[in-house]
Scaffold this motif. Structure first.
Motif, PDB file in Angstrom:
ATOM      1  N   GLY A 168       9.823  -4.083  -1.859  1.00 38.01           N
ATOM      2  CA  GLY A 168       9.015  -4.970  -1.037  1.00 38.01           C
ATOM      3  C   GLY A 168       8.540  -4.399   0.275  1.00 38.01           C
ATOM      4  N   VAL A 169       8.646  -3.072   0.478  1.00 43.74           N
ATOM      5  CA  VAL A 169       8.108  -2.477   1.706  1.00 43.74           C
ATOM      6  C   VAL A 169       6.586  -2.587   1.667  1.00 43.74           C
ATOM      7  N   ARG A 170       6.005  -3.032   2.744  1.00 44.92           N
ATOM      8  CA  ARG A 170       4.589  -3.393   2.751  1.00 44.92           C
ATOM      9  C   ARG A 170       3.666  -2.173   2.780  1.00 44.92           C
ATOM     10  N   PHE A 171       4.009  -1.157   3.550  1.00 46.95           N
ATOM     11  CA  PHE A 171       3.104  -0.013   3.735  1.00 46.95           C
ATOM     12  C   PHE A 171       3.935   1.262   3.750  1.00 46.95           C
ATOM     13  N   VAL A 172       3.654   2.139   2.792  1.00 50.38           N
ATOM     14  CA  VAL A 172       4.337   3.436   2.710  1.00 50.38           C
ATOM     15  C   VAL A 172       3.289   4.518   2.937  1.00 50.38           C
ATOM     16  N   GLN A 173       3.520   5.346   3.942  1.00 49.41           N
ATOM     17  CA  GLN A 173       2.568   6.407   4.300  1.00 49.41           C
ATOM     18  C   GLN A 173       3.211   7.762   4.057  1.00 49.41           C
ATOM     19  N   PRO A 199      21.011   3.655   2.211  1.00 48.10           N
ATOM     20  CA  PRO A 199      21.759   4.498   1.265  1.00 48.10           C
ATOM     21  C   PRO A 199      21.503   4.118  -0.187  1.00 48.10           C
ATOM     22  N   GLU A 200      21.389   2.833  -0.479  1.00 46.87           N
ATOM     23  CA  GLU A 200      21.087   2.408  -1.859  1.00 46.87           C
ATOM     24  C   GLU A 200      19.714   2.879  -2.275  1.00 46.87           C
ATOM     25  N   LEU A 201      18.752   2.802  -1.357  1.00 48.24           N
ATOM     26  CA  LEU A 201      17.396   3.255  -1.648  1.00 48.24           C
ATOM     27  C   LEU A 201      17.370   4.749  -1.969  1.00 48.24           C
ATOM     28  N   MET A 202      18.092   5.539  -1.197  1.00 48.94           N
ATOM     29  CA  MET A 202      18.052   6.995  -1.330  1.00 48.94           C
ATOM     30  C   MET A 202      18.904   7.515  -2.485  1.00 48.94           C
ATOM     31  N   ASP A 203      19.720   6.684  -3.078  1.00 49.49           N
ATOM     32  CA  ASP A 203      20.589   7.102  -4.179  1.00 49.49           C
ATOM     33  C   ASP A 203      19.783   7.120  -5.478  1.00 49.49           C
ATOM     34  N   LEU A 204      19.433   8.313  -5.933  1.00 41.99           N
ATOM     35  CA  LEU A 204      18.612   8.455  -7.139  1.00 41.99           C
ATOM     36  C   LEU A 204      19.447   8.668  -8.396  1.00 41.99           C
ATOM     37  N   SER A 205      20.762   8.515  -8.300  1.00 42.07           N
ATOM     38  CA  SER A 205      21.637   8.826  -9.431  1.00 42.07           C
ATOM     39  C   SER A 205      21.392   7.929 -10.640  1.00 42.07           C
ATOM     40  N   VAL A 260       0.844  -1.198   0.000  1.00 42.51           N
ATOM     41  CA  VAL A 260       0.000   0.000   0.000  1.00 42.51           C
ATOM     42  C   VAL A 260       0.880   1.250   0.000  1.00 42.51           C
ATOM     43  N   ILE A 261       0.481   2.238  -0.800  1.00 41.09           N
ATOM     44  CA  ILE A 261       1.055   3.585  -0.717  1.00 41.09           C
ATOM     45  C   ILE A 261      -0.102   4.525  -0.435  1.00 41.09           C
ATOM     46  N   TYR A 262      -0.082   5.124   0.739  1.00 39.94           N
ATOM     47  CA  TYR A 262      -1.193   5.963   1.197  1.00 39.94           C
ATOM     48  C   TYR A 262      -0.735   7.421   1.178  1.00 39.94           C
ATOM     49  N   LEU A 263      -1.324   8.212   0.283  1.00 41.52           N
ATOM     50  CA  LEU A 263      -0.977   9.622   0.125  1.00 41.52           C
ATOM     51  C   LEU A 263      -1.979  10.450   0.932  1.00 41.52           C
ATOM     52  N   HIS A 264      -1.684  10.671   2.193  1.00 41.20           N
ATOM     53  CA  HIS A 264      -2.623  11.387   3.048  1.00 41.20           C
ATOM     54  C   HIS A 264      -2.423  12.891   2.927  1.00 41.20           C
ATOM     55  N   GLN A 265      -3.500  13.580   2.568  1.00 44.34           N
ATOM     56  CA  GLN A 265      -3.467  15.036   2.404  1.00 44.34           C
ATOM     57  C   GLN A 265      -3.969  15.670   3.702  1.00 44.34           C
ATOM     58  N   TYR A 310       7.066  16.749  -1.651  1.00 41.01           N
ATOM     59  CA  TYR A 310       6.049  15.731  -1.902  1.00 41.01           C
ATOM     60  C   TYR A 310       6.424  14.900  -3.128  1.00 41.01           C
ATOM     61  N   ALA A 311       6.922  15.562  -4.166  1.00 45.25           N
ATOM     62  CA  ALA A 311       7.287  14.844  -5.391  1.00 45.25           C
ATOM     63  C   ALA A 311       8.426  13.864  -5.128  1.00 45.25           C
ATOM     64  N   ALA A 312       9.447  14.315  -4.383  1.00 43.82           N
ATOM     65  CA  ALA A 312      10.563  13.421  -4.062  1.00 43.82           C
ATOM     66  C   ALA A 312      10.088  12.242  -3.225  1.00 43.82           C
ATOM     67  N   ASN A 313       9.159  12.481  -2.308  1.00 44.14           N
ATOM     68  CA  ASN A 313       8.633  11.402  -1.475  1.00 44.14           C
ATOM     69  C   ASN A 313       7.813  10.411  -2.288  1.00 44.14           C
ATOM     70  N   CYS A 314       7.066  10.900  -3.280  1.00 45.67           N
ATOM     71  CA  CYS A 314       6.318   9.988  -4.157  1.00 45.67           C
ATOM     72  C   CYS A 314       7.274   9.089  -4.935  1.00 45.67           C
ATOM     73  N   LEU A 315       8.360   9.664  -5.423  1.00 41.38           N
ATOM     74  CA  LEU A 315       9.355   8.854  -6.129  1.00 41.38           C
ATOM     75  C   LEU A 315       9.973   7.822  -5.194  1.00 41.38           C
ATOM     76  N   LEU A 316      10.307   8.238  -3.976  1.00 39.96           N
ATOM     77  CA  LEU A 316      10.854   7.280  -3.008  1.00 39.96           C
ATOM     78  C   LEU A 316       9.827   6.208  -2.646  1.00 39.96           C
ATOM     79  N   ALA A 317       8.557   6.572  -2.622  1.00 41.09           N
ATOM     80  CA  ALA A 317       7.515   5.588  -2.338  1.00 41.09           C
ATOM     81  C   ALA A 317       7.520   4.488  -3.390  1.00 41.09           C
ATOM     82  N   ARG A 318       7.689   4.879  -4.641  1.00 40.69           N
ATOM     83  CA  ARG A 318       7.778   3.857  -5.692  1.00 40.69           C
ATOM     84  C   ARG A 318       8.993   2.971  -5.491  1.00 40.69           C
TER      85      ARG A 318
END
Length: 494
Positions: free
Chosen positions: A340-345, A300-306, A71-76, A326-334
């Motif tokens: 395999g992370v189960r729940f991203v909020q 560190p591997e996850l956060m490396d967007l290079s 799940v990726i939950y985009l709470h506004q 918000y945009a950077a967080n959406c990309l990290l959510a993907r």
């Protein structure tokens, strides 16, 4: 932490909880008493035999084949105005400035911020709406990117809640109860299903700040807390600057080998205490230390967007290159979903527009519209949307009547829980549909009302979980996310 070599019986007695006392004192006394001890032992964490060693979730879950794996939950946070974004009400233009009829309000309670107004003048949206996609769903001009994905999402216009203020409302939608103390939805999911990746947390939280100019509503860590569940199920908050996870890096002068020896020594001490106490939180502490050690490589591997191509940043927008947006967080959510992370909020603050709504909602939409749509499109083009459930929405909606002075170009809106819009996509959700109908004032639901507990039951259903069976015994009662209510919304399911 107690030193096992110097701990006295008096130390243990002082720290013994009621549950620990009964477990220890009833063991082995009479034939009926061990059975009681067995029941008391189940008041809390599942027995080791009930845990799936591969995922860390409960054996027997999911209960049936799941459509969604994550799940990726985009709470506004603060509550977007459904009247200005998704629920077009053209008749409001002819009623502009007139008092909300008593026949519509029907004596329903309103907040103290507008209850003292002499009138409740109707405020139609100043923004234009247009049909979008093959479904023809009408979407505001403020959301040009989301209007392009309407055929991939299910719009639910009749979500409702009993809460009329932010703290109980956001606590309700995140934990299933208006008062603090319950486990969050992400904690329930990680408790029941565990994780597909043992090198990252099962439940990750990220926060982005408002584009709006008015002050934000606060957010509290208990919103992603574990409540009465063991603490290893709480959400792990990722930060934008420095270390993404606090205290993850080794202190200066500490090598990985030294840290490994230190953790091994701490684990031995903790297990000595665990043998004396029988406290599952001690084992949780050991497992969390080990998780942190593994995350020193995985995060560190996850956060490396290079290695992300330029086309990815173009899809999510220029803010996706700025950590913490918000945009950077959406990309990290993907990227988290891929791993395999189960729940991203994701929490995005700034939607509480009691005044200056036209200005602030335009700024907010500019900050979230492209990235929200991009996340859905990105998952789809990678073949991940079918098994990833994406949710977008706030804790309640906004009123049709104006808070404060109504002018031709400016108005504010108070809190409204009777009907508001959320959308869901992927992971078992029927695409390109609109569920629910509200009255011409966007005040009451006319068809297909969907309660907060119904939303929660439906989310769990997409994950293959029967919401009535995912329970945890605490203080003698079986608790669950949906409390004693909730029905799966079959109309939005494929």
């Amino acid at each position: 932490m107690l030193d096992p070599k110097t701990t006295t019986p008096q130390d243990l007695a002082l720290r013994m909880t009621r549950r620990h006392f009964f477990r220890r004192s009833t063991a082995g006394i009479a034939l009926g008493i061990p059975a009681l001890a067995s029941l008391l032992a189940k008041d809390g964490l599942a027995a080791p035999g009930d845990i799936d060693p591969k995922t860390g979730g409960l054996i027997g879950f999911p209960n049936f084949p799941a459509k969604a794996k994550r799940v990726i939950y985009l709470h506004q946070s603060g509550a977007p105005s459904q009247i200005d974004l998704f629920d077009h009400k053209p008749k409001l233009a002819q009623w502009k400035g007139t008092d909300l009829p008593d026949s519509v309000r029907m004596g329903q309670r309103i907040t103290g911020m507008t209850s003292g107004q002499s009138t409740l003048p109707v405020a139609p949206s100043i923004f234009k709406f247009a049909p979008a996609g093959q479904s023809g769903a009408e979407v505001s001009e403020l959301l040009p990117y989301q209007s392009k994905i309407v055929d991939n999402i299910a719009l639910i216009k009749t979500v409702y809640t009993e809460a009329i203020n932010h703290d109980p409302a956001i606590t309700f939608i995140q934990t299933g109860f208006q008062q603090p103390g319950r486990a969050s939805m992400g904690s329930w999911v990680s408790y029941g299903l565990g994780s597909e990746n043992q090198n990252l947390p099962a439940f990750v939280v990220m926060i982005s700040q408002a584009q709006a100019l008015n002050p934000d509503q606060p957010l509290f860590s208990r919103l992603w807390g574990n409540g009465f569940l063991p603490s290893k199920y709480q959400g792990v908050k990722f930060h934008a600057g420095g270390d993404p996870v606090l205290y993850l890096s080794n202190p200066p002068g500490i090598s990985p080998a030294t840290r490994r020896r230190m953790l091994d020594g701490i684990a031995k001490l903790n297990r000595l205490l665990a043998a004396k106490y029988g406290d599952p939180e001690i084992e949780t502490r050991v497992s969390q230390y080990e998780m942190a050690y593994r995350m020193q490589t995985s995060v560190p591997e996850l956060m490396d967007l290079s290695k992300e191509p330029a086309s990815t940043f173009e899809l999510y927008g220029p803010d996706s290159r700025k950590p913490g947006t918000y945009a950077a967080n959406c990309l990290l959510a993907r990227r988290l979903a891929e791993r395999g992370v189960r729940f991203v909020q994701l929490y995005h603050r700034g939607w509480d527009q009691h005044n200056d709504l036209p200005r602030d909602i335009a700024l907010q939409c500019k900050g979230v519209d492209q990235a929200s749509a991009a996340l859905v499109l990105d998952l789809k083009q990678r073949g991940m949307l079918d098994d990833t459930l994406v949710i977008w929405g706030g804790e309640f909606g906004r009123t049709v009547y104006c808070q404060g002075k109504l002018t031709d170009t400016n108005y504010g809106r108070d809190h409204h829980g009777r009907c508001f819009t959320m959308w869901m996509a992927g992971g078992g959700i029927k695409p390109g549909i609109t569920l629910g109908k509200t009255d011409d004032y966007c005040y009451n639901a006319l068809e297909d009302p969907v309660h907060i507990h119904d939303m929660q039951a439906t989310i769990l259903h997409c994950l293959g979980v029967d919401h009535t069976k995912l329970t945890y015994k605490f203080q003698g009662r079986d608790f669950r996310l949906t409390d004693v209510a909730g029905n799966v919304v079959d109309k939005v399911l494929v």
